[in-house]
Write a protein that holds these residues in place. Structure first.
Motif, mmCIF file in Angstrom:
data_model
loop_
_atom_site.group_PDB
_atom_site.id
_atom_site.type_symbol
_atom_site.label_atom_id
_atom_site.label_comp_id
_atom_site.label_asym_id
_atom_site.label_seq_id
_atom_site.Cartn_x
_atom_site.Cartn_y
_atom_site.Cartn_z
ATOM 1 N N ASP A 287 71.601 30.979 -49.102
ATOM 2 C CA ASP A 287 72.765 30.093 -49.212
ATOM 3 C C ASP A 287 74.069 30.879 -49.065
ATOM 4 O O ASP A 287 75.019 30.410 -48.421
ATOM 5 C CB ASP A 287 72.752 29.369 -50.560
ATOM 6 C CG ASP A 287 71.644 28.324 -50.656
ATOM 7 O OD1 ASP A 287 71.102 27.949 -49.602
ATOM 8 O OD2 ASP A 287 71.327 27.905 -51.782
ATOM 9 N N ALA A 288 74.121 32.069 -49.673
ATOM 10 C CA ALA A 288 75.327 32.900 -49.575
ATOM 11 C C ALA A 288 75.566 33.333 -48.132
ATOM 12 O O ALA A 288 76.706 33.342 -47.652
ATOM 13 C CB ALA A 288 75.194 34.121 -50.486
ATOM 14 N N CYS A 290 74.515 31.748 -45.446
ATOM 15 C CA CYS A 290 74.906 30.537 -44.706
ATOM 16 C C CYS A 290 76.392 30.255 -44.889
ATOM 17 O O CYS A 290 77.115 29.974 -43.920
ATOM 18 C CB CYS A 290 74.072 29.352 -45.184
ATOM 19 S SG CYS A 290 74.439 27.801 -44.326
ATOM 20 N N GLU A 291 76.869 30.360 -46.116
ATOM 21 C CA GLU A 291 78.283 30.125 -46.404
ATOM 22 C C GLU A 291 79.159 31.173 -45.725
ATOM 23 O O GLU A 291 80.217 30.842 -45.162
ATOM 24 C CB GLU A 291 78.507 30.141 -47.920
ATOM 25 C CG GLU A 291 79.961 29.988 -48.346
ATOM 26 C CD GLU A 291 80.568 28.659 -47.930
ATOM 27 O OE1 GLU A 291 81.810 28.592 -47.784
ATOM 28 O OE2 GLU A 291 79.802 27.688 -47.742
ATOM 29 N N SER A 294 79.447 30.507 -42.061
ATOM 30 C CA SER A 294 80.321 29.354 -41.847
ATOM 31 C C SER A 294 81.785 29.745 -41.948
ATOM 32 O O SER A 294 82.621 29.286 -41.162
ATOM 33 C CB SER A 294 79.990 28.273 -42.874
ATOM 34 O OG SER A 294 80.843 27.164 -42.727
ATOM 35 N N VAL A 295 82.115 30.621 -42.901
ATOM 36 C CA VAL A 295 83.495 31.083 -43.067
ATOM 37 C C VAL A 295 83.946 31.858 -41.835
ATOM 38 O O VAL A 295 85.030 31.615 -41.280
ATOM 39 C CB VAL A 295 83.623 31.958 -44.329
ATOM 40 C CG1 VAL A 295 84.965 32.701 -44.343
ATOM 41 C CG2 VAL A 295 83.471 31.112 -45.583
ATOM 42 N N GLN A 326 87.985 33.257 -49.246
ATOM 43 C CA GLN A 326 86.673 32.985 -48.651
ATOM 44 C C GLN A 326 86.197 34.156 -47.804
ATOM 45 O O GLN A 326 85.011 34.513 -47.827
ATOM 46 C CB GLN A 326 86.743 31.714 -47.798
ATOM 47 C CG GLN A 326 86.935 30.436 -48.589
ATOM 48 C CD GLN A 326 87.153 29.243 -47.668
ATOM 49 O OE1 GLN A 326 87.645 29.372 -46.532
ATOM 50 N NE2 GLN A 326 86.805 28.062 -48.154
ATOM 51 N N ALA A 330 82.855 36.444 -48.068
ATOM 52 C CA ALA A 330 81.946 36.586 -46.930
ATOM 53 C C ALA A 330 81.676 38.061 -46.641
ATOM 54 O O ALA A 330 80.543 38.452 -46.307
ATOM 55 C CB ALA A 330 82.541 35.903 -45.697
ATOM 56 N N THR A 333 79.177 39.362 -49.066
ATOM 57 C CA THR A 333 77.832 38.922 -48.690
ATOM 58 C C THR A 333 77.279 39.759 -47.539
ATOM 59 O O THR A 333 76.095 40.113 -47.531
ATOM 60 C CB THR A 333 77.849 37.433 -48.291
ATOM 61 O OG1 THR A 333 78.296 36.651 -49.403
ATOM 62 C CG2 THR A 333 76.463 36.958 -47.873
#
Length: 350
Positions: A287-288, A290-291, A294-295, A326, A330, A333
């Protein structure tokens, strides 16, 4: 909102020149500037991929038609024009460069004549795409480079030499080729080639480990105290290179993990989902990631609607406060996923 792709693709299917393709490419940019709201980003991402694919397919079709019209060489019984890079991974922004190649299969005695056809078609297609707004690849990863326009026999021989040597440039080639996705022609040729590449690397733990070490670079430009390390000198002083600030690190890490886990897919999103389903990535880490992806994608899309050099650079102070927050997360991550790969590489060495 009417689909962005629907406004453009129908016209693309009737395009007869590079000028018409360029008009549609420009229209994609114009439409995006009007509808870059965060809640529309998921649909926009799909539309951008759809329009790029339609432009490239039409260019490839026109190049094939022109080559057949001129009766150059012999048209192979089976051939495929495939894409790599961001389009291969289904995550291009508006002004992406060219990353593609051609695979063909034919009787051995006709191979020389088939190469004539392929090379002429590649030259026409590459120039047409350039006129349509797709810059020539600075690394020459295009079908006009013999490395990327091969018979199946030639491809297998070339691949074997890269697998056996494992030099840094060979590893770079292998990582690029892992993104190959068929776009026009006999899709099975490119699909089989990509799956064979994944399988061959997975059977060579020392090579897999070297590739894992390779994806640890470049380092994510985020300091220990959470300070973003922007460009210090030159025309982009104070800016962040959006591809090198964590995006490339994420996509390469997922590519390596897909090979490690025997998941021979081409798209980044598909790789992430498969790795989570296989238990390689935990749900929270997936999930991290994926986020984070997306950012990176949304910021790159928002700040690169204009064509030209340096479009991957974004001034840190130009970002909104929320975007800065954000992007920092990212980057964390991306560093986390690099460390995750490093641990897997250490286990191979053990």
């Amino acid at each position: 909102m009417e689909s962005l792709a629907a406004k453009v693709v129908e016209r693309l299917n009737r395009a007869e020149s590079a000028a018409e393709l360029r008009f549609c490419h420009d229209e994609l940019a114009r439409e995006l500037r009007r509808c870059l709201a965060p809640e529309q980003m998921k649909q926009l991402a799909g539309d951008v991929v759809c329009v790029h694919e339609a432009i490239l397919r039409r260019a490839f079709f026109l190049a094939e038609r022109e080559t057949m019209k001129r009766s150059v060489g012999i048209r192979p019984p089976a051939w495929c024009w495939y894409v790599m890079g961001s389009i291969g991974r289904c995550e291009p922004t508006i002004w992406t460069d060219q990353d593609h190649g051609i695979l063909f299969d034919c009787p051995e005695e006709e191979e020389a004549a088939c190469y004539e056809f392929i090379r002429h078609m590649a030259a026409v297609g590459v120039d047409m795409l350039h006129e349509a707004g797709y810059p020539y690849c600075s690394g020459y990863v295009m079908a006009t480079n013999k490395r990327w326009a091969q018979s199946v026999r030639g491809w297998e021989q070339q691949l074997s030499s890269y697998l056996d040597s494992g030099w840094p440039n060979d590893i770079r080639f292998l990582l690029i080729a892992m993104d190959m996705r068929p776009l026009y022609g006999e899709a099975e040729l490119a699909e089989k080639a990509r799956k064979a590449l994944f399988a061959a690397v997975a059977k060579r733990p020392p090579l897999l480990a070297r590739m894992g070490e390779h994806v640890q670079f470049p380092p994510v430009p985020l300091g220990w105290l959470g300070n973003v390390q922007t460009e210090r000198w030159g025309p982009y002083s104070g800016a962040v290179h959006m591809k090198q600030s964590g995006y490339v690190q994420l996509t390469n890490a997922l590519k390596w993990l897909a090979c490690f886990a025997h998941v021979p897919t081409a798209g980044t999103a598909e790789r992430r989902r498969a790795l989570e389903a296989n238990g390689v990535l935990t749900a929270p880490l997936s999930d991290a990631v994926c986020e984070a992806l997306s950012v990176y994608y949304s910021i790159r899309l928002k700040y690169s609607t204009e064509a030209g050099d340096g479009r991957e650079y974004v001034l840190w102070r130009a970002l909104e406060r929320t975007e800065q927050k954000q992007l920092k997360q990212a980057m964390r991550t991306a560093k986390r996923l690099q460390r995750f790969v490093a641990r897997r590489v250490a286990n191979i060495h053990a």
